[in-house]
Enzyme design. Structure first.
Site, mmCIF file in Angstrom:
data_model
loop_
_atom_site.group_PDB
_atom_site.id
_atom_site.type_symbol
_atom_site.label_atom_id
_atom_site.label_comp_id
_atom_site.label_asym_id
_atom_site.label_seq_id
_atom_site.Cartn_x
_atom_site.Cartn_y
_atom_site.Cartn_z
ATOM 1 N NE ARG A 110 8.839 9.589 -55.899
ATOM 2 C CZ ARG A 110 8.991 10.723 -56.583
ATOM 3 N NH1 ARG A 110 10.168 11.322 -56.588
ATOM 4 N NH2 ARG A 110 8.007 11.250 -57.254
ATOM 5 N NE ARG B 14 -7.457 13.697 -34.374
ATOM 6 C CZ ARG B 14 -6.785 14.011 -33.275
ATOM 7 N NH1 ARG B 14 -7.268 13.728 -32.081
ATOM 8 N NH2 ARG B 14 -5.619 14.634 -33.350
ATOM 9 C CE LYS C 30 5.773 13.097 -55.253
ATOM 10 N NZ LYS C 30 6.208 14.467 -54.949
ATOM 11 C CD GLU D 290 13.412 18.174 -51.390
ATOM 12 O OE1 GLU D 290 13.361 17.540 -52.460
ATOM 13 O OE2 GLU D 290 13.005 17.700 -50.310
ATOM 14 C CE1 TYR E 72 3.338 14.456 -52.151
ATOM 15 C CE2 TYR E 72 2.731 14.976 -54.403
ATOM 16 C CZ TYR E 72 3.481 15.240 -53.279
ATOM 17 O OH TYR E 72 4.367 16.293 -53.287
HETATM 18 N N1 PDD Z 1 6.763 17.339 -56.433
HETATM 19 N N2 PDD Z 1 11.294 17.458 -54.150
HETATM 20 C C1 PDD Z 1 10.066 17.661 -53.651
HETATM 21 C C2 PDD Z 1 9.936 18.167 -52.251
HETATM 22 C C3 PDD Z 1 8.919 17.385 -54.441
HETATM 23 O O1 PDD Z 1 7.691 17.588 -53.928
HETATM 24 C C4 PDD Z 1 9.103 16.924 -55.767
HETATM 25 C C5 PDD Z 1 7.932 16.595 -56.660
HETATM 26 C C6 PDD Z 1 10.418 16.753 -56.251
HETATM 27 C C7 PDD Z 1 10.696 16.254 -57.647
HETATM 28 O O2 PDD Z 1 10.366 14.885 -57.791
HETATM 29 P P1 PDD Z 1 9.917 14.286 -59.203
HETATM 30 O O3 PDD Z 1 11.006 14.621 -60.161
HETATM 31 O O4 PDD Z 1 9.806 12.844 -58.962
HETATM 32 O O5 PDD Z 1 8.626 14.958 -59.576
HETATM 33 C C8 PDD Z 1 11.486 17.017 -55.413
HETATM 34 C C9 PDD Z 1 5.564 17.041 -57.203
HETATM 35 C C10 PDD Z 1 5.720 17.304 -58.662
HETATM 36 C C11 PDD Z 1 4.378 17.776 -56.567
HETATM 37 O O6 PDD Z 1 4.349 17.818 -55.360
HETATM 38 O O7 PDD Z 1 3.499 18.263 -57.281
#
Ligand code: PDD
Length: 286
Positions: free
Chosen positions: A52, A101, A150, A182, A33
């Site tokens: 990304r 599945r 992601k 993070e 996503y």
């Molecule tokens: N989350 N680290 C994690 C684990 C994240 O899920 C996100 C973003 C970030 C920051 O990435 P970016 O600057 O590209 O948004 C770092 C999004 C916003 C979410 O899950 O809603």
């Protein structure tokens, strides 16, 4: 107003949008996503998110369903149809819906599932939370080893937010081998003097699009940047702390595990970076 969403080539009212019960995203969290923010009805850092996304898909060998231009067109169409001034566009692509599945990946010709929807957030830029700062707790990082992709495996980050809430805090920073990786849905930073410290890029963290922009602006503003791991203790003794993400921009952190950071209020570096980030992002928005 009923929200209009996008599903596999169609724009539909949200209650008419459907995906299969066999969708790999639903059964196996086999999908990726992106969240792109919108300010003044325009997209922030679309190119970074598109890049990304392409990388996440390629790492998982999920077929890229369309070119970036077509994706941009859908983002813009959804902003227009839903009259979004400030908010986010959520995009999800999964390996698609075979007829059953099975752990084995479906045949190559299986079409990926593509879903996009808007989230209207008036006041995103002028957030009250940014004026007060947020509180975080630390939790162990027990996620899988490819956090640079992601994926939609968000159960643990979601549990982390609930643990934070139960502890009277707003969010959680995850810790692995003694160092902060993070935040549950954001990148983590501390400030010591004129130096901004944030963990180096690797498979251990998501390569934030906001992170890349904020570090660029910080360097342009003659601030020092150190990309390295730091501990919770170091963070508690720092002058400032903050997080970044597409949905929070730059958000000051004023308390970590019950210990006040700096003066216990948003600091000058985080405030300045938030200001620069929002200003520059507005200028470059498309
Ligand atoms: N989350 N680290 C994690 C684990 C994240 O899920 C996100 C973003 C970030 C920051 O990435 P970016 O600057 O590209 O948004 C770092 C999004 C916003 C979410 O899950 O809603």
């Amino acid at each position: 107003m009923t929200r209009t969403v996008y599903v596999n080539g169609e724009y539909l009212p949200e209650h008419e949008a459907k995906v299969s019960i066999f969708d790999r995203g639903f059964l196996m969290a086999d999908g990726v996503y992106e969240v792109t923010s919108v300010l003044g009805g325009k997209l922030i850092d679309f190119e970074g998110h598109a890049k990304r996304l392409a990388r996440s898909l390629s790492e998982l060998e999920i077929r890229k369903p369309m070119e970036d231009e077509a994706l941009l067109e859908i983002h813009r169409e959804l902003v227009a149809r839903n009259d979004i001034d400030e908010g986010m566009i959520y995009l999800q692509i999964t390996r698609g819906a075979p007829n059953d599945r099975d752990f084995v990946f479906p045949p190559e010709e299986t079409a990926p599932t593509v879903v996009l929807f808007t989230q209207s957030k008036p006041g995103l830029a002028d957030s009250p939370a940014a004026k007060e700062g947020i509180k975080v707790i630390s939790i162990p990082d027990i996620r899988w080893g490819r956090r640079d992709i992601k994926t939609v495996q968000l159960l643990y980050p979601s549990m982390g937010k609930m643990m934070a809430r139960a502890a009277g805090a707003d969010d959680a920073w995850m810790v692995e081998e003694g160092a902060v990786t993070e935040g549950t849905s954001n990148n983590a930073y501390i400030v010591k003097g004129n130096t901004i410290i944030t963990r180096q890029l690797s498979h251990e963290i998501l390569h934030g699009i906001t992170r890349a922009a904020v570090l660029r602006f910080a360097r342009e503003a003659q601030m020092q940047v150190e990309e390295r791991a730091f501990t919770i203790e170091e963070a508690q003794q720092a002058d400032e702390a903050f997080i970044t993400s597409a949905s929070t921009f730059v958000m000051p952190v004023v308390e970590i595990d019950g210990a006040q950071v700096g003066q216990g209020a948003p600091g000058p570096v985080a405030n300045r970076l938030r200001e620069i980030y929002i200003e520059e992002s507005r200028k470059a928005a498309i």
